[in-house]
Design an enzyme around this catalytic site. Structure first.
Site, PDB file in Angstrom:
ATOM      1  N   PRO A  10       0.665  -0.829   0.120  1.00 32.64           N
ATOM      2  CA  PRO A  10      -0.539   0.146   0.468  1.00 32.64           C
ATOM      3  C   PRO A  10       0.784   1.102  -0.340  1.00 32.64           C
ATOM      4  O   PRO A  10       1.925   1.223   0.728  1.00 32.64           O
ATOM      5  CB  PRO A  10      -0.855  -0.304   1.300  1.00 32.64           C
ATOM      6  CG  PRO A  10      -0.034  -1.830   1.607  1.00 32.64           C
ATOM      7  CD  PRO A  10       0.981  -1.765   1.055  1.00 32.64           C
ATOM      8  N   ASN A  11       0.740   2.678  -1.233  1.00 33.41           N
ATOM      9  CA  ASN A  11       0.711   3.423  -1.312  1.00 33.41           C
ATOM     10  C   ASN A  11       1.859   4.102  -1.888  1.00 33.41           C
ATOM     11  O   ASN A  11       2.750   5.158  -2.203  1.00 33.41           O
ATOM     12  CB  ASN A  11       0.621   4.130   0.770  1.00 33.41           C
ATOM     13  CG  ASN A  11       0.506   4.381   1.480  1.00 33.41           C
ATOM     14  OD1 ASN A  11      -1.377   4.545   0.676  1.00 33.41           O
ATOM     15  ND2 ASN A  11      -0.509   3.814   2.715  1.00 33.41           N
ATOM     16  N   ARG A  18       5.060  10.868  -2.213  1.00 38.08           N
ATOM     17  CA  ARG A  18       4.449  10.884  -0.742  1.00 38.08           C
ATOM     18  C   ARG A  18       6.050  10.842  -0.277  1.00 38.08           C
ATOM     19  O   ARG A  18       7.115  10.099  -0.017  1.00 38.08           O
ATOM     20  CB  ARG A  18       5.076   9.767  -1.189  1.00 38.08           C
ATOM     21  CG  ARG A  18       3.997   8.694   0.116  1.00 38.08           C
ATOM     22  CD  ARG A  18       4.295   7.232   0.376  1.00 38.08           C
ATOM     23  NE  ARG A  18       3.822   6.518   1.847  1.00 38.08           N
ATOM     24  CZ  ARG A  18       4.195   5.542   2.070  1.00 38.08           C
ATOM     25  NH1 ARG A  18       4.756   4.295   1.503  1.00 38.08           N
ATOM     26  NH2 ARG A  18       3.665   4.837   3.214  1.00 38.08           N
ATOM     27  N   TYR A  23      10.965   8.756   1.578  1.00 37.44           N
ATOM     28  CA  TYR A  23      11.012   7.734   0.822  1.00 37.44           C
ATOM     29  C   TYR A  23      11.833   8.345  -0.707  1.00 37.44           C
ATOM     30  O   TYR A  23      12.003   7.739  -1.456  1.00 37.44           O
ATOM     31  CB  TYR A  23       9.660   7.557  -0.081  1.00 37.44           C
ATOM     32  CG  TYR A  23       9.248   6.755   1.392  1.00 37.44           C
ATOM     33  CD1 TYR A  23       9.461   5.657   1.809  1.00 37.44           C
ATOM     34  CD2 TYR A  23       7.586   7.393   1.921  1.00 37.44           C
ATOM     35  CE1 TYR A  23       9.134   5.108   2.935  1.00 37.44           C
ATOM     36  CE2 TYR A  23       7.431   6.659   2.995  1.00 37.44           C
ATOM     37  CZ  TYR A  23       8.083   5.938   3.557  1.00 37.44           C
ATOM     38  OH  TYR A  23       7.559   5.418   4.198  1.00 37.44           O
ATOM     39  N   ASN A  74       8.487  -5.070  -1.576  1.00 40.00           N
ATOM     40  CA  ASN A  74       8.068  -4.399   0.295  1.00 40.00           C
ATOM     41  C   ASN A  74       6.833  -4.486   0.600  1.00 40.00           C
ATOM     42  O   ASN A  74       5.847  -3.259  -0.302  1.00 40.00           O
ATOM     43  CB  ASN A  74       8.298  -3.193  -1.389  1.00 40.00           C
ATOM     44  CG  ASN A  74       8.286  -1.928   0.355  1.00 40.00           C
ATOM     45  OD1 ASN A  74       8.112  -1.819   1.407  1.00 40.00           O
ATOM     46  ND2 ASN A  74       8.935  -0.599  -0.242  1.00 40.00           N
ATOM     47  N   ALA A  77       3.068  -0.655   4.687  1.00 36.43           N
ATOM     48  CA  ALA A  77       2.549  -1.048   5.874  1.00 36.43           C
ATOM     49  C   ALA A  77       2.571  -2.340   6.694  1.00 36.43           C
ATOM     50  O   ALA A  77       2.186  -2.182   7.575  1.00 36.43           O
ATOM     51  CB  ALA A  77       1.600  -0.063   5.968  1.00 36.43           C
ATOM     52  N   GLU A  98      12.721  -9.400   1.565  1.00 32.78           N
ATOM     53  CA  GLU A  98      11.588  -8.234   2.105  1.00 32.78           C
ATOM     54  C   GLU A  98      13.328  -6.932   1.472  1.00 32.78           C
ATOM     55  O   GLU A  98      13.904  -6.910   2.094  1.00 32.78           O
ATOM     56  CB  GLU A  98      11.366  -8.552   3.917  1.00 32.78           C
ATOM     57  CG  GLU A  98      10.895  -6.880   4.387  1.00 32.78           C
ATOM     58  CD  GLU A  98      11.221  -7.541   6.115  1.00 32.78           C
ATOM     59  OE1 GLU A  98      11.148  -9.082   6.208  1.00 32.78           O
ATOM     60  OE2 GLU A  98      10.550  -6.255   6.144  1.00 32.78           O
ATOM     61  N   HIS A 100      13.158  -2.740   1.931  1.00 32.43           N
ATOM     62  CA  HIS A 100      12.544  -1.510   2.260  1.00 32.43           C
ATOM     63  C   HIS A 100      13.235  -0.107   1.504  1.00 32.43           C
ATOM     64  O   HIS A 100      14.909  -0.218   1.616  1.00 32.43           O
ATOM     65  CB  HIS A 100      11.717  -1.159   4.116  1.00 32.43           C
ATOM     66  CG  HIS A 100      11.187  -2.493   3.999  1.00 32.43           C
ATOM     67  ND1 HIS A 100      10.072  -1.545   3.955  1.00 32.43           N
ATOM     68  CD2 HIS A 100      11.634  -3.003   5.049  1.00 32.43           C
ATOM     69  CE1 HIS A 100       9.605  -3.232   5.045  1.00 32.43           C
ATOM     70  NE2 HIS A 100      10.386  -3.790   4.961  1.00 32.43           N
ATOM     71  N   ARG A 107      13.776   4.764  12.820  1.00 32.56           N
ATOM     72  CA  ARG A 107      12.294   5.058  12.484  1.00 32.56           C
ATOM     73  C   ARG A 107      11.508   5.272  13.749  1.00 32.56           C
ATOM     74  O   ARG A 107      11.862   4.391  14.941  1.00 32.56           O
ATOM     75  CB  ARG A 107      11.187   4.992  10.782  1.00 32.56           C
ATOM     76  CG  ARG A 107      11.807   5.272   9.973  1.00 32.56           C
ATOM     77  CD  ARG A 107      11.453   5.183   8.446  1.00 32.56           C
ATOM     78  NE  ARG A 107      10.011   6.174   8.805  1.00 32.56           N
ATOM     79  CZ  ARG A 107       9.204   5.547   7.655  1.00 32.56           C
ATOM     80  NH1 ARG A 107       9.224   4.321   6.845  1.00 32.56           N
ATOM     81  NH2 ARG A 107       7.932   6.253   7.426  1.00 32.56           N
TER      82      ARG A 107
HETATM   83  C1  DQA Z   1       8.511   1.015   3.267  1.00 28.79           C
HETATM   84  C2  DQA Z   1       8.575   1.559   5.123  1.00 28.79           C
HETATM   85  C3  DQA Z   1       7.189   1.285   6.109  1.00 28.79           C
HETATM   86  O1  DQA Z   1       7.121   1.118   7.349  1.00 28.79           O
HETATM   87  C4  DQA Z   1       6.174   2.077   5.173  1.00 28.79           C
HETATM   88  O2  DQA Z   1       4.915   1.809   6.242  1.00 28.79           O
HETATM   89  C5  DQA Z   1       5.769   2.366   3.599  1.00 28.79           C
HETATM   90  C6  DQA Z   1       7.365   1.780   3.330  1.00 28.79           C
HETATM   91  C7  DQA Z   1       9.489   1.233   3.125  1.00 28.79           C
HETATM   92  O3  DQA Z   1       9.678   0.403   1.392  1.00 28.79           O
HETATM   93  O4  DQA Z   1      10.475   2.007   3.126  1.00 28.79           O
HETATM   94  O5  DQA Z   1       5.120   2.684   3.144  1.00 28.79           O
HETATM   95  O6  DQA Z   1       7.810  -0.456   2.958  1.00 28.79           O
END
Ligand code: DQA
Length: 151
Positions: A10-11, A18, A23, A74, A77, A98, A100, A107
């Site tokens: 998501p997102n 964003r 990011y 990735n 959240a 995994e 990020h 964080r």
């Molecule tokens: C994320 C880190 C997560 O905590 C966050 O909710 C994201 C992006 C990252 O790529 O840094 O949406 O996965």
């Protein structure tokens, strides 16, 4: 060729605009383009997906397992909340890495926990789009070392 499915949660469709201080400015399209050019040199094929829906991610993980593909994920959240994603990874038997963009350990405390990390081969975070590139190289190396039925 080794099949790898790149799954984004998501997102991540909002990358580019964003929270760029966290990011960066690269869009998900930029990341996909760079991974596709890297994939040629690694001898892997890529299926690239993004969804804002947890159940859809579960289905995509199951699809990767059925296809004998590796998974670069990735989960955004959902990383920090989803037993369903964890069970999908362990239940489908995929080899997953995994990634990020941000260093989740630098964080908020709720980002320090990953429910999927224990069922992934490894985790790469904190290198922006390079986290994906490093993760893809590591996953390709793993899958080459332990060939699945697609070979
Ligand atoms: C994320 C880190 C997560 O905590 C966050 O909710 C994201 C992006 C990252 O790529 O840094 O949406 O996965």
């Amino acid at each position: 060729m080794i099949p790898i499915h790149v799954l984004n949660g998501p997102n991540l469709n909002l990358l580019g605009t964003r929270e760029p201080g966290i990011y960066g400015r690269a869009t998900l399209g930029d990341i996909e383009r760079d991974l596709r050019s890297q994939a040629q040199g690694l001898g892997v094929t890529l299926d690239f997906h993004q969804t804002n829906h947890e159940g859809e991610l579960v289905g995509l993980i199951q699809d990767a397992g059925a296809a004998g593909a590796g998974v670069l994920i990735n989960a955004a959240a959902y990383t920090h909340t989803s037993v369903a994603l964890r069970d999908a990874i362990s239940g489908s038997g995929v080899v997953a890495v995994e990634v990020h963009l941000s260093n989740v350990h630098a964080r908020e405390a709720f980002r320090h926990v990953s429910l999927i990390a224990p069922v992934c081969a490894g985790v790469i975070c904190g290198f922006g789009p390079d986290s994906y590139a490093l993760g893809l190289a590591a996953l390709a190396q793993l899958l080459r070392a332990a060939p699945a039925s697609h070979d």
